[in-house]
Structures are given as C-alpha cells and as structure tokens.
Scaffold this motif. Structure first.
Motif, PDB file in Angstrom:
ATOM      1  N   VAL A   1       0.978  -1.072   0.090  1.00  0.00           N
ATOM      2  CA  VAL A   1      -0.376  -0.384   0.001  1.00  0.00           C
ATOM      3  C   VAL A   1       0.798   1.133  -0.099  1.00  0.00           C
ATOM      4  O   VAL A   1       2.019   1.333   0.549  1.00  0.00           O
ATOM      5  N   PRO A   2       0.552   2.194  -1.218  1.00  0.00           N
ATOM      6  CA  PRO A   2       1.128   3.269  -0.628  1.00  0.00           C
ATOM      7  C   PRO A   2       1.184   4.165   0.033  1.00  0.00           C
ATOM      8  O   PRO A   2      -0.079   4.420   0.721  1.00  0.00           O
ATOM      9  N   HIS A   3       2.615   5.186   0.852  1.00  0.00           N
ATOM     10  CA  HIS A   3       1.908   5.583   1.929  1.00  0.00           C
ATOM     11  C   HIS A   3       3.433   6.647   1.954  1.00  0.00           C
ATOM     12  O   HIS A   3       4.466   6.424   1.358  1.00  0.00           O
ATOM     13  N   ILE A   4       3.082   7.737   2.789  1.00  0.00           N
ATOM     14  CA  ILE A   4       4.321   8.743   3.014  1.00  0.00           C
ATOM     15  C   ILE A   4       4.619   8.837   4.014  1.00  0.00           C
ATOM     16  O   ILE A   4       4.317   8.288   4.709  1.00  0.00           O
TER      17      ILE A   4
ATOM     18  N   LEU B   1       2.854  13.795  10.050  1.00  0.00           N
ATOM     19  CA  LEU B   1       1.574  12.851   9.278  1.00  0.00           C
ATOM     20  C   LEU B   1       0.319  13.132  10.281  1.00  0.00           C
ATOM     21  O   LEU B   1      -0.465  13.532  10.414  1.00  0.00           O
ATOM     22  N   GLU B   2       0.392  13.476  11.499  1.00  0.00           N
ATOM     23  CA  GLU B   2      -0.711  13.348  12.902  1.00  0.00           C
ATOM     24  C   GLU B   2      -0.893  15.038  12.767  1.00  0.00           C
ATOM     25  O   GLU B   2      -2.328  15.313  12.580  1.00  0.00           O
TER      26      GLU B   2
ATOM     27  N   LEU C   1      -3.972   9.786   1.138  1.00  0.00           N
ATOM     28  CA  LEU C   1      -3.180   9.417   1.133  1.00  0.00           C
ATOM     29  C   LEU C   1      -2.336   9.956   2.861  1.00  0.00           C
ATOM     30  O   LEU C   1      -1.926   8.696   2.912  1.00  0.00           O
ATOM     31  N   CYS C   2      -2.330  10.840   2.997  1.00  0.00           N
ATOM     32  CA  CYS C   2      -1.994  11.500   4.180  1.00  0.00           C
ATOM     33  C   CYS C   2      -2.622  10.522   5.396  1.00  0.00           C
ATOM     34  O   CYS C   2      -1.559  10.019   6.415  1.00  0.00           O
ATOM     35  N   VAL C   3      -4.383  10.690   5.168  1.00  0.00           N
ATOM     36  CA  VAL C   3      -4.820   9.953   5.989  1.00  0.00           C
ATOM     37  C   VAL C   3      -4.222   8.612   6.468  1.00  0.00           C
ATOM     38  O   VAL C   3      -4.295   7.793   7.726  1.00  0.00           O
TER      39      VAL C   3
ATOM     40  N   TYR D   1      -2.875   6.441   9.256  1.00  0.00           N
ATOM     41  CA  TYR D   1      -3.261   4.904   9.743  1.00  0.00           C
ATOM     42  C   TYR D   1      -2.926   3.754  10.111  1.00  0.00           C
ATOM     43  O   TYR D   1      -2.299   2.888  11.344  1.00  0.00           O
ATOM     44  N   LEU D   2      -1.528   3.943   8.846  1.00  0.00           N
ATOM     45  CA  LEU D   2      -0.473   2.582   8.674  1.00  0.00           C
ATOM     46  C   LEU D   2       0.667   2.766   9.884  1.00  0.00           C
ATOM     47  O   LEU D   2       0.970   1.792  10.367  1.00  0.00           O
ATOM     48  N   MET D   3       0.472   3.719  10.589  1.00  0.00           N
ATOM     49  CA  MET D   3       1.363   4.352  11.110  1.00  0.00           C
ATOM     50  C   MET D   3       1.232   4.104  12.929  1.00  0.00           C
ATOM     51  O   MET D   3       1.583   3.750  13.416  1.00  0.00           O
ATOM     52  N   LEU D   4      -0.451   4.216  12.741  1.00  0.00           N
ATOM     53  CA  LEU D   4      -1.000   4.120  14.026  1.00  0.00           C
ATOM     54  C   LEU D   4      -0.938   2.467  14.310  1.00  0.00           C
ATOM     55  O   LEU D   4      -0.918   2.157  15.632  1.00  0.00           O
ATOM     56  N   LYS D   5      -1.123   1.708  12.769  1.00  0.00           N
ATOM     57  CA  LYS D   5      -1.530   0.343  13.065  1.00  0.00           C
ATOM     58  C   LYS D   5      -0.083  -0.096  13.442  1.00  0.00           C
ATOM     59  O   LYS D   5      -0.375  -1.705  13.812  1.00  0.00           O
TER      60      LYS D   5
END
Length: 170
Positions: free
Chosen positions: A3-6, A15-16, A147-149, A153-157
């Motif tokens: 999944v693409p992420h930044i 990101l937050e 993409l930012c949100v 989410y990926l960072m929190l997960k």
C-alpha cells in the motif's frame, strides 16, 4: 505490491499534524458549504410555486439542488468530525473507515465525471481545458489527503502491532 504511504505531510509537518489539518479544513469547508447551500435553499424555497416559477420551474430545480448539496455537505461534516475524533483519540478503526469512505466518494466522483464526459461537452475547447486542469488539481489534492490519512493509519497500526499482546507470567 504494498500500500503506498508517505512519511511526512507537506510543509515539513508530521503525519498526525497533517491529518489534523486535513480534518479541520474538511470540517470548515463542509460547514461553510452546508450553510451556504442552506441559505440558498431557503431563498429558492420561498420562490417555489410562485408565478415566476410557473413556466420553467427553475426555482424548484435550484431548490432541489441546494437541498441535495446541503445534505451531501452534512454527510461530509460528519466524515470530518469522524476524522478529527479518530486523530485525537488515535483510533485506527475510525481512521480506516474514513479512508474507505473517502475512497468510495473519490471513485464515485471520478466515475461521475467520466460518465458526464461521455455525453459530450457543449462548451469551447478552452473551457474544457480549464475544467480539466481544475479537475486534475482537485482530484490530485484529494488523493494526496487520502494518502496522508492512510499513511497515518498505517503508522498507528504499526505501533499497535509493535505493542503485541499483554505479557503474563506463567
């Protein structure tokens, strides 16, 4: 394929902070559009059924459009509030729900634009080009915000996964 992420939001924000900014902007724009379209719905609602509206029902049509936009922006207001609650409480499931809802709206709006293009344009070529540039800019910014949100989410997960199950002594 991943999944693409930044890793950070623009202007050197995390990101937050970027997700909070997206939430506040989404909330403000949704609220403004809801108020604006409600005012116009009230104005056109007064003219529905009058002598000016009898021939072509223009005021009735604009009244229906204004009410529909007000309801649609109220739904966006709820989405923005959901995003802000999810960010401030670090609730990953609400963030995921927001991402899926916005992706569904994104795909639906792109499909609407493509279907409306299939029926042809009744304007000049330069107007089509300007509409194309505006559309690319709008959909590009919207995709970046989603993409930012999703990256937040990926960072929190990932931090939730790093904690693992609680340890007990045997």
């Amino acid at each position: 394929m991943a999944v693409p992420h930044i890793t950070s939001f623009c202007w050197c924000m995390g990101l937050e902070a970027g997700t909070k900014l997206i939430g506040f902007l989404h909330l403000a724009l949704s609220f403004g559009l809801m108020v604006f379209s409600s005012v116009y719905a009230a104005r056109f609602g007064e003219l529905v059924g009058t002598a000016e509206d009898a021939g072509d029902r223009l005021y009735r049509t604009w009244y229906i459009i204004s009410v529909a936009v007000a309801v649609f922006s109220a739904a966006h207001l709820l989405l923005a509030a959901t995003l802000l609650v999810a960010v401030f409480n670090r609730h990953s499931r609400l963030l995921r729900g927001y991402v899926w809802a916005m992706l569904a709206l994104y795909v639906a709006s792109v499909l609407y634009v493509l279907v409306s293009m299939a029926f042809g344009f009744s304007v000049t070529g330069s107007d089509i080009f300007i509409a194309f540039v505006e559309g690319v800019l709008f959909f590009g910014i919207l995709a970046y915000c989603i993409l930012c949100v999703n990256s937040y989410y990926l960072m929190l997960k990932s931090t939730e996964d790093m904690e693992g199950p609680s340890k007990t002594d045997y």
